[in-house]
Design a protein around this motif. Structure first.
Motif, short mmCIF file in Angstrom:
data_model
loop_
_atom_site.label_atom_id
_atom_site.label_comp_id
_atom_site.label_asym_id
_atom_site.label_seq_id
_atom_site.Cartn_x
_atom_site.Cartn_y
_atom_site.Cartn_z
N VAL A 58 0.83 -1.20 0.00
CA VAL A 58 0.00 0.00 0.00
C VAL A 58 0.87 1.25 0.00
O VAL A 58 2.07 1.21 0.34
CB VAL A 58 -0.94 0.03 1.23
N ILE A 59 0.23 2.36 -0.37
CA ILE A 59 0.82 3.70 -0.25
C ILE A 59 -0.13 4.52 0.62
O ILE A 59 -1.31 4.68 0.29
CB ILE A 59 0.99 4.38 -1.61
N LEU A 60 0.36 5.01 1.76
CA LEU A 60 -0.49 5.79 2.66
C LEU A 60 -0.85 7.11 1.99
O LEU A 60 0.01 7.80 1.43
CB LEU A 60 0.23 6.05 3.98
N THR A 61 -2.12 7.48 2.06
CA THR A 61 -2.59 8.70 1.41
C THR A 61 -3.23 9.70 2.35
O THR A 61 -3.50 10.82 1.96
CB THR A 61 -3.59 8.37 0.29
N GLY A 62 -3.52 9.31 3.60
CA GLY A 62 -4.15 10.25 4.51
C GLY A 62 -4.99 9.53 5.54
O GLY A 62 -4.76 8.35 5.85
N THR A 63 -5.97 10.25 6.08
CA THR A 63 -6.86 9.68 7.08
C THR A 63 -8.30 10.02 6.73
O THR A 63 -8.57 10.94 5.94
CB THR A 63 -6.54 10.22 8.49
N VAL A 64 -9.21 9.31 7.33
CA VAL A 64 -10.63 9.60 7.19
C VAL A 64 -11.29 9.32 8.53
O VAL A 64 -10.88 8.42 9.27
CB VAL A 64 -11.27 8.73 6.08
N ARG A 65 -12.27 10.15 8.87
CA ARG A 65 -12.93 10.00 10.17
C ARG A 65 -14.11 9.06 10.04
O ARG A 65 -14.93 9.18 9.13
CB ARG A 65 -13.40 11.36 10.69
N GLU A 66 -14.18 8.11 10.98
CA GLU A 66 -15.30 7.19 11.09
C GLU A 66 -15.93 7.34 12.46
O GLU A 66 -15.41 8.05 13.31
CB GLU A 66 -14.84 5.74 10.87
N ALA A 67 -17.06 6.66 12.66
CA ALA A 67 -17.75 6.77 13.94
C ALA A 67 -16.87 6.31 15.10
O ALA A 67 -16.93 6.85 16.19
CB ALA A 67 -19.04 5.94 13.90
N ALA A 68 -16.03 5.29 14.86
CA ALA A 68 -15.16 4.75 15.91
C ALA A 68 -13.83 5.49 16.00
O ALA A 68 -12.99 5.13 16.82
CB ALA A 68 -14.92 3.27 15.67
N GLY A 69 -13.59 6.50 15.17
CA GLY A 69 -12.32 7.23 15.20
C GLY A 69 -11.69 7.28 13.82
O GLY A 69 -12.24 6.77 12.84
N ASP A 70 -10.53 7.92 13.75
CA ASP A 70 -9.85 8.05 12.47
C ASP A 70 -9.23 6.71 12.05
O ASP A 70 -8.83 5.91 12.89
CB ASP A 70 -8.73 9.09 12.56
N CYS A 71 -9.16 6.50 10.75
CA CYS A 71 -8.45 5.35 10.22
C CYS A 71 -7.63 5.81 9.01
O CYS A 71 -7.88 6.87 8.43
CB CYS A 71 -9.39 4.22 9.85
N LEU A 72 -6.63 5.03 8.68
CA LEU A 72 -5.73 5.37 7.59
C LEU A 72 -6.39 5.13 6.24
O LEU A 72 -7.17 4.18 6.08
CB LEU A 72 -4.47 4.50 7.67
N LEU A 73 -6.07 6.00 5.30
CA LEU A 73 -6.44 5.77 3.91
C LEU A 73 -5.18 5.34 3.17
O LEU A 73 -4.10 5.90 3.39
CB LEU A 73 -7.01 7.03 3.27
N ALA A 74 -5.32 4.36 2.30
CA ALA A 74 -4.16 3.87 1.56
C ALA A 74 -4.60 3.46 0.16
O ALA A 74 -5.75 3.04 -0.05
CB ALA A 74 -3.52 2.69 2.29
N ASP A 75 -3.68 3.61 -0.75
CA ASP A 75 -3.91 3.15 -2.12
C ASP A 75 -3.31 1.75 -2.26
O ASP A 75 -2.12 1.53 -1.99
CB ASP A 75 -3.25 4.10 -3.12
N CYS A 76 -4.14 0.81 -2.68
CA CYS A 76 -3.69 -0.57 -2.86
C CYS A 76 -3.98 -0.98 -4.30
O CYS A 76 -5.10 -1.38 -4.62
CB CYS A 76 -4.41 -1.50 -1.87
#
Length: 610
Positions: free
Chosen positions: A395-413
């Protein structure tokens, strides 16, 4: 509970609660709360609780478990049929000779469900402690009465009792399922176990444990886990009477996983993960691969808390004479002779097994590199069709996104936008801290191991990753702390948040399923118009979901009156059937949407492993 109580067998709790008078049963939950505030002292295998200035309660637990009602003694005038004994048993952890948190549960241990769900890996806790694992011959297994092709009368009665007890819990919801309903479910679990139905018995014990966590506001409690486990109990009890052959064998389950000889194995450590379940088990599991890409596990999971989940990684693995710890094995190799392996790949540790340390391999070296060569869609298909749930991704990390349970990583796969979430939320484990650090390094290329989290969007729980500055090393993200100095300088990454996905409104049905598990039938019986939600589901092509929602609301509100105008008891069976149908439907649709999101086809067999 603040008391340090020993484990109590389910049958003991059920018998003590059954012996209470109706008046004392009504006071049982208050008695448990009162008992929690009393001082206690542990002396060896005995725990003494000061009920008041003149009365003491004793729990005798040889070996750490209370196995008979006589082992709980009280000095009050109403003993032995007093409230105190039943309250102590109901407040204590539930003993289970075979720790099976993974049965139907859906890994998870954490933010969603760890593939099983309090999520525990399927290889964890399927059988007796590893030191007792010995090969079980086919002749021994076939001699068991539990292996017949049809359900025995005792098993049929046990399945019906389990269905009735679980339906009563669903009727009340977690908010109303007090100690009396929990004891009925424990009684059904004990009956199921002795009649040869260990799978549903273990799931029922898990439901009770999660009910207790919900009622005492335990931060480890997850409503999604309770819903999934309760669906497993009701669904299995419903299917058992009409099942035969292999389907019946799967629904019965096994009290102890069979281990078959597998000769000599040359294993290469992959990673270790801490295990901490809502059902009271903790430890570590180390994953390894052989030269053909077959995955094996070595586990050390026993009753315990966060401290054991963290410390188990530095304990020696219990296989052969090797002195390797779990943390060391995840980076080294193992040569095993006389190996015994369960159907899920767990290594046995019988007397005839020998193991010595061997050289390991980096993730980018053969033979481990072959795990990442399998197409992602095939890996997802394998995970959705009964595999181990692990994904090996670049993967290549691209940022974060907010979910109900907290932030999670965004990645390009490989062109697919993937969400990587923490595998467990407990602060004692390092998953979430490490994810926060990785979020500060967009553009970083990583080779990761994750566990599929079935959802309409491509989502996985991050377990391990190679070192950002040293591709020859890797980090077990639940055990190894990432430092700022380990991160490379941020590379260029896409700016801005990803567009909001156009999701099907299946949550309109799912949230009603969760509400019923939490608050019971009454929460869905309130006056209201569900036609709007049904029509919205229909517009998206989910007419079946709309019909299930209407039936669920109708079953919840179905209360008739007798000739004197009094409300007659609700049809618990109709409501349980409607809820089970809705819960099963949402699970299957989520599975299909997950496969579509990853470009996988769960109906097809995946390509052979490398």
């Amino acid at each position: 509970m603040s008391l340090d109580l020993p484990q109590v067998a389910p049958a003991v709790t059920a018998e003590l609660v059954q012996g209470l008078t109706p008046r004392l049963r009504k006071r049982l939950d208050a008695g448990i709360t009162k008992l929690a505030g009393r001082p206690s002292v542990r002396d060896g295998d005995t725990v003494r609780i000061a009920v008041d200035d003149d009365t003491h309660l004793e729990l005798h637990a040889p070996g750490g478990t209370v196995t008979t009602t006589d082992a709980i003694r009280c000095g009050c005038l109403l003993a032995p049929d007093c409230l105190h004994r039943a309250a102590a048993a109901s407040a204590a952890p539930i003993a289970d000779s075979e720790p099976e948190p993974g049965c139907g549960s859906g890994s998870g241990s954490g933010s969603g469900s760890q593939s099983m769900p309090d999520a525990v890996p399927a290889s964890v806790g399927e059988d007796a402690p590893a030191s007792a694992n010995e090969p079980i011959s086919a002749s021994t297994r076939s001699a068991s009465p539990a292996e017949s092709d049809t359900l025995t009368p005792d098993q049929r009665a046990a399945a019906q009792a389990m269905y009735d007890a679980a339906a009563a819990v669903l009727e009340a919801g977690a908010d109303g399922a007090g100690a009396v309903l929990q004891a009925e479910l424990l009684r059904a679990a004990h009956t199921a176990r002795i009649s040869g139905l260990p799978r549903i018995a273990a799931s029922a014990v898990s439901v009770v444990t999660q009910l207790r966590a919900a009622r005492c506001a335990d931060p480890a409690y997850r409503l999604t886990d309770l819903t999934a486990t309760l669906r497993e109990v009701l669904g299995t009890a419903h299917r058992l009477p009409g099942s035969t052959g292999p389907e019946l064998a799967a629904l019965r389950g096994t009290a102890r996983q069979p281990y078959s000889p597998d000769g000599s194995l040359r294993l290469y450590g992959l990673f270790s993960e801490p295990v901490l379940t809502a059902t009271g088990y903790a430890g570590a599991v180390t994953w390894a691969s052989d030269a053909e890409g077959r995955l094996h596990t070595v586990s050390d999971v026993v009753p315990g808390g966060p401290g054991r989940a963290v410390g188990a990684a530095d304990r020696a693995v219990r296989i052969g004479d090797t002195a390797l710890t779990h943390r060391e094995l995840s980076r080294a190799g193992l040569a095993v002779s006389g190996a015994t392996v369960s159907p899920t790949g767990r290594l046995g540790a019988g007397a005839g097994v020998r193991a010595v340390r061997a050289s390991g391999a980096a993730w980018r070296e053969d033979p481990l590199a072959g795990l990442w060569a399998l197409p992602v869609a095939d890996q997802v298909s394998r995970a959705l069709t009964g595999g181990d749930g692990l994904l090996f991704l670049d993967v290549i990390l691209t940022g974060t996104v907010r979910e109900a349970a907290g932030d999670c990583l965004l990645a390009d796969c490989d062109g697919l936008t993937l969400r990587l979430a923490a595998a467990h939320d407990h602060p004692a484990l390092l998953y979430r801290d490490n994810l926060r650090l990785l979020a500060a390094a967009p553009g970083t290329r990583l080779r990761v191991v994750a566990r599929l989290d079935p959802s309409p969007l491509p989502r996985a729980l991050l377990l391990a990753a190679d070192h950002p500055r040293d591709p020859g090393a890797h980090l077990d993200l639940g055990l190894d702390r990432l430092q700022h100095a380990d991160l490379p300088a941020p590379a260029m990454a896409p700016v801005g948040s990803p567009p909001a996905p156009d999701e099907a409104p299946l949550h309109l049905l799912r949230r009603r399923v969760h509400q019923a598990a939490s608050a019971g039938r009454r929460v869905l019986a309130f006056p209201g118009d569900s036609a709007t939600d049904s029509r919205r589901l229909g517009r998206y092509g989910f007419a079946c979901a709309g019909g299930l929602l209407d039936e669920l609301r109708s079953a919840a509100a179905d209360r008739s009156r007798d000739v004197f105008g009094r409300l007659v008891p609700a049809d618990v069976n109709r409501f349980a059937h409607a809820w089970l149908a809705a819960a099963h439907y949402t699970e299957e649709v989520d599975r299909s949407l997950c496969a579509a999101a990853w470009g996988a086809d769960p109906a097809l067999s995946p390509s052979p492993s490398p």
